[in-house]
Write an enzyme that holds these catalytic residues in place. Structure first.
Site, mmCIF file in Angstrom:
data_model
loop_
_atom_site.group_PDB
_atom_site.id
_atom_site.type_symbol
_atom_site.label_atom_id
_atom_site.label_comp_id
_atom_site.label_asym_id
_atom_site.label_seq_id
_atom_site.Cartn_x
_atom_site.Cartn_y
_atom_site.Cartn_z
ATOM 1 N N THR A 81 -40.633 -8.853 -30.609
ATOM 2 C CA THR A 81 -40.640 -8.047 -31.834
ATOM 3 C C THR A 81 -40.982 -8.979 -32.989
ATOM 4 O O THR A 81 -40.793 -10.195 -32.899
ATOM 5 C CB THR A 81 -39.277 -7.392 -32.098
ATOM 6 N N GLU A 122 -39.163 -2.203 -28.288
ATOM 7 C CA GLU A 122 -38.003 -2.097 -27.386
ATOM 8 C C GLU A 122 -38.024 -0.841 -26.533
ATOM 9 O O GLU A 122 -37.279 -0.730 -25.572
ATOM 10 C CB GLU A 122 -36.701 -2.086 -28.217
ATOM 11 N N LYS A 164 -29.503 3.390 -51.883
ATOM 12 C CA LYS A 164 -28.337 4.212 -52.169
ATOM 13 C C LYS A 164 -28.135 4.245 -53.675
ATOM 14 O O LYS A 164 -27.807 3.238 -54.288
ATOM 15 C CB LYS A 164 -27.102 3.647 -51.470
ATOM 16 N N TRP A 180 -28.135 8.886 -50.716
ATOM 17 C CA TRP A 180 -29.331 8.276 -50.132
ATOM 18 C C TRP A 180 -30.620 8.805 -50.769
ATOM 19 O O TRP A 180 -30.750 9.996 -50.985
ATOM 20 C CB TRP A 180 -29.418 8.560 -48.631
#
Ligand code: ADP
Length: 543
Positions: A185, A330, A435, A440
């Protein structure tokens, strides 16, 4: 116990065998300068045998890692076919990583032999001296070998080595649960982490890609794999193509919009896969150079980052359907696909296409809160997305970052919700969430809306500290050439598209959005630029 079916190992070798025999006449077409090279799957079988014989000669007789440092081309496909089928492990190195990360990865994986394109020799030369375990380098093409010499490695020409080998190889029986390939990754935080794919996971993933609820790869397709073969196995497209007998179009290093459009017009692929930035480039190119026809493309898989609805609508008008998919290195990577049911109204369908879609059979998804408790799929509860399944990694190579796994689930680091119809909507990556006043704000949604403005070429939204609200969104915008669009116009444009309190007060007009090694917005860099005072901020910040 009742006796049941044969135990037939699900291996890459069986996929190669199928392609070389059942689909032997189907072709891989590689872009080369000048022109194209065409190789059948029957020839691929022979080339793979030659490569496997050569690798045996270099001591690859078990699960040694054989690295590739290559564009998407025929020689890379030879490695895709040969290396896992002989029981070794195909390790695709990402060309876009800096030299110190490349050598870190090669050492961590303990790569033994490395195959490199001649055009990439100068790039490899910066990392090779620190690659301790690599003992042999095979160079494709006829370019200069000198930059790789003098480091104690055997450096040989790929074509000469293959020509000296037999086109027949005694392919071994391989355990389907053994390692077939690995990929790191990008490691935007900490060191890159290795994901090891098994034969079984790759076989099942390829078969899933061939189902209609996923990508629906079939014999009648010609697939332009723009997503590079060094990134998450080109989303599994090469193996799915070999399984289905689809033809493969490999663009080599020619990933700019003009040569891609030229390739689409002349070879008429039916299917493709690439990140949204590429399709955005192609769209801009088509707008600047009208008169091209890319409508042979019936199914374009798009993912890697959120796909703006405006991009899908623009391609709809060209007769090209973009389908959003979600996944990670993944997860092999294909995990969910946004295909609305045929019964959906046009508005509903557009809405659903803009989500990350539903998981394909084999992958399970859930949303959890900070304590790891599963939340309802009610379209409202927001938490971290977790997934599990036979092509989801169980651990990182070397057991690093164990906290990314719990209860048999992979913590994806993506934040979002799942609606009652099981469509996933991602609002952010966990490390990028904003935030504001305890609520959010989705940077992804703001970016998607901003990119719909005709003067905006790209836009990345980050959270920045704010005295009153703790955090507020800042929009870093790349304007289309010649445009002078400013904060007020963009706020106005957004005002009927997102909640009023989401509207960014701060805008910064930049030349380009910094990208990670896998081509995603590098918001860490943007946040640092902001905190270092390097971003010129415009707009009106209320007291
Ligand atoms: P990296 O090495 O950068 O993690 P990956 O290709 O594995 O590269 O990135 C996976 C991540 O990309 C996902 O966790 C998610 O954040 C993002 N991603 C992939 N597809 C989508 C999508 N359709 N919408 C939004 N984000 C996506």
């Amino acid at each position: 116990m009742l006796s049941t079916m044969q135990s037939y190992a699900l291996t890459v070798g069986s996929v190669l065998r199928h392609a070389a025999t059942v689909h032997g006449a189907r072709e891989t077409i590689t872009a080369v300068a000048p022109g194209r090279r065409r190789t059948s799957y029957a020839e691929l079988g022979e080339r793979a045998a030659r490569l496997a014989n050569a690798l045996r000669g270099f001591g690859v007789d078990g699960d040694q890692r054989v690295a590739t440092f290559q564009w998407s081309n025929q020689e890379h496909l030879d490695g895709y076919a040969a290396i896992p089928s002989m029981g070794a492990v195909l390790h695709t190195l990402n060309l876009r990583l800096p030299p110190h990360q490349l050598s870190y990865i090669a050492n961590h994986a303990e790569d033994s032999v490395l195959i490199v394109d001649d055009t990439l020799v100068p790039l490899l030369a910066r990392a090779l001296p620190d690659m301790a375990t690599v003992h042999t380098v095979l160079v494709t093409g006829s370019g200069d070998l000198a930059p790789l010499e003098g480091y104690g490695k055997e450096v040989l020409r790929y074509d000469e080595v293959l020509a000296a080998q037999s086109p027949v190889f005694d392919w071994p029986d391989v355990d389907e649960n053994s390692a077939a390939a690995m990929c790191y990754t990008s490691g935007t935080t900490g060191n890159p982490k290795g994901v090891v794919y098994s034969h079984r996971s790759m076989w099942l993933h390829s078969q899933a890609a061939c189902t209609r609820n996923a990508l629906g790869v079939s014999y009648d397709d010609t697939i332009l794999a723009i997503v590079p073969m060094f990134h998450a196995n080109a989303w599994g497209l090469p193996y799915a193509a070999m399984m289905a007998g689809a033809q493969l179009l490999l663009p080599g290093p020619f990933l700019q919009a003009a040569p891609l459009v030229e390739m689409i017009e002349s070879e008429r692929p039916t299917m493709s896969g690439a990140v949204p930035t590429i399709w955005n480039d192609i769209l801009n190119h088509l707008r600047d150079n009208p008169g091209h026809d890319i409508s042979s493309l019936k199914f374009v898989a798009c993912g890697g980052s959120a796909v703006p609805r405006s991009l899908m609508q623009a391609f709809d008008e060209l007769g090209v359907r973009i389908v959003q998919a979600w996944g990670m290195t993944e997860t092999s990577p294909l995990a969910s696909v946004a295909l609305p049911p045929a019964t959906a109204t046009p508005e509903e369908a557009m809405h659903l296409r803009g989500t990350q879609g539903r998981v394909v059979a084999g992958v399970e998804a859930r949303i959890v809160d900070d304590e790891g408790t599963a939340l309802p799929h009610d379209g409202k509860s927001v938490g971290e997305l977790e997934v599990r399944g036979p092509w989801v990694t169980a651990a990182y190579h070397g057991g690093e970052d164990p906290e990314k796994f719990h209860d048999g689930w992979l913590r994806t680091g993506d934040v979002g919700l799942i609606d009652p119809r099981q469509f996933i909507t991602l609002t952010d990556r966990a490390k990028d969430v904003i935030k504001s006043g305890g609520e959010w704000i989705s940077s992804v949604e703001l970016e998607n809306e901003l990119i719909g403005h005709p003067d905006v070429q790209s836009a990345a939204v980050i959270g920045v500290p704010d005295e009153k609200w703790q955090e507020r969104p800042l929009a870093a915008v790349v304007r289309r050439p010649g445009s002078t669009v400013g904060p007020e116009e963009l706020r106005q444009y957004l005002s009927d598209k997102v909640a009023k309190w989401w509207l960014p007060e701060r805008f910064s007009f930049i030349d380009e959005v910094p990208l990670t090694g896998t081509g995603k917005y590098d918001k860490k860099v943007l946040r640092k630029r902001y905190s270092d005072g390097e971003l010129a901020v415009e707009g009106h910040v209320e007291g």
